[in-house]
Motif scaffolding. Structure first.
Motif, PDB file in Angstrom:
ATOM      1  N   LEU A   7       0.829  -1.206   0.000  1.00 45.13           N
ATOM      2  CA  LEU A   7       0.000   0.000   0.000  1.00 45.13           C
ATOM      3  C   LEU A   7       0.865   1.260   0.000  1.00 45.13           C
ATOM      4  CD1 LEU A   7      -2.831  -0.984   2.513  1.00 45.13           C
ATOM      5  CD2 LEU A   7      -2.932  -0.946   0.018  1.00 45.13           C
ATOM      6  N   GLY A   8       1.956   1.223   0.771  1.00 49.29           N
ATOM      7  CA  GLY A   8       2.848   2.379   0.822  1.00 49.29           C
ATOM      8  C   GLY A   8       3.504   2.662  -0.514  1.00 49.29           C
ATOM      9  N   SER A   9       3.914   1.606  -1.218  1.00 49.47           N
ATOM     10  CA  SER A   9       4.562   1.796  -2.518  1.00 49.47           C
ATOM     11  C   SER A   9       3.574   2.336  -3.547  1.00 49.47           C
ATOM     12  CB  SER A   9       5.166   0.474  -3.004  1.00 49.47           C
ATOM     13  OG  SER A   9       4.157  -0.513  -3.197  1.00 49.47           O
ATOM     14  N   ILE A  10       2.330   1.857  -3.509  1.00 46.96           N
ATOM     15  CA  ILE A  10       1.316   2.367  -4.447  1.00 46.96           C
ATOM     16  C   ILE A  10       1.012   3.827  -4.147  1.00 46.96           C
ATOM     17  CG2 ILE A  10      -1.061   2.126  -5.252  1.00 46.96           C
ATOM     18  CD1 ILE A  10      -0.881  -0.848  -4.570  1.00 46.96           C
ATOM     19  N   LEU A  11       0.884   4.159  -2.867  1.00 44.66           N
ATOM     20  CA  LEU A  11       0.593   5.543  -2.476  1.00 44.66           C
ATOM     21  C   LEU A  11       1.722   6.475  -2.880  1.00 44.66           C
ATOM     22  CD1 LEU A  11      -1.357   7.439  -1.044  1.00 44.66           C
ATOM     23  CD2 LEU A  11      -0.190   6.910   1.111  1.00 44.66           C
TER      24      LEU A  11
END
Length: 206
Positions: A7-11
């Motif tokens: 989720l952090g990488s997508i954000l």
């Protein structure tokens, strides 16, 4: 933990692409984040107790197959990129549409095959780990390396729709996994219908 990294990488990718471009610095941050993640992953693995396994495979053959596979992958990627551009120009649609629909399905077939094989062998953890790992790598490494070589232009539609949808779907899957300790048939059907609707939107929107 791994879901949080995903989720952090997508954000981060979404924030980096808000100006419709992933710069070299932003790409470098993605690659460095991936290196840190892998380093921590192997560090954790080395601290955990592991059962000894007997190695019966000829490692020379393994390395030979690895090199051959890499050569075929590099050659195949060149042909795939050229074919994608030509097909998009012929159909008069965006390259991202062809990449999402055709290349997305094609590049996901290995993950699908491995995951189904793991499920049939009652190794659900391997199935989920395979899918989680491939999505983390796909979000960080290819975009990061490409941006380091040359700043990557991101179409507005990807920023407004596709990347946010990727975040929402990933979050949904993680909630499903946490809620009942596994992805059940109703939730799986929801995800498949969601993807079918997404494909319909892409085709109608093109």
């Amino acid at each position: 933990k791994h879901g949080g990294v995903l989720l952090g990488s997508i954000l981060y990718l979404l924030i980096a692409a808000l100006d419709n471009q992933v710069t070299r610095i932003e790409g470098l941050i993605l690659v460095l984040a991936f290196v840190v993640y892998i380093t921590m992953l192997f560090g954790q693995e080395s601290r955990e107790e592991k059962q000894p396994e007997k190695v019966t495979t000829n490692m020379l053959i393994v390395w030979l197959l690895l090199v051959v596979g890499l050569i075929l992958t590099i050659g195949g990627s060149e042909v795939t990129v050229r074919s994608t551009v030509s097909l998009a120009e012929y159909l008069g649609v965006s390259q991202s549409l062809i990449a999402i629909v055709i290349l997305g399905i094609g590049s996901s077939l290995p993950e699908l095959t491995i995951s189904l094989g793991a499920i049939l062998k009652s190794r659900a953890g391997m199935s989920v780990g395979n899918l989680m790992g491939s999505n983390i790598i796909d979000t960080m490494l290819p975009v990061g390396l490409a941006a380091i070589i040359h700043p990557v232009t991101v179409e507005p539609g990807l920023v407004m729709v596709d990347i946010p949808l990727l975040f929402v779907l990933s979050f949904m899957v993680l909630l499903f996994l946490l809620k009942r300790k596994g992805l059940q048939k109703p939730e799986a059907l929801v995800l498949i219908l969601f993807y079918a609707g997404y494909l319909g939107y892409k085709f109608l929107g093109s």
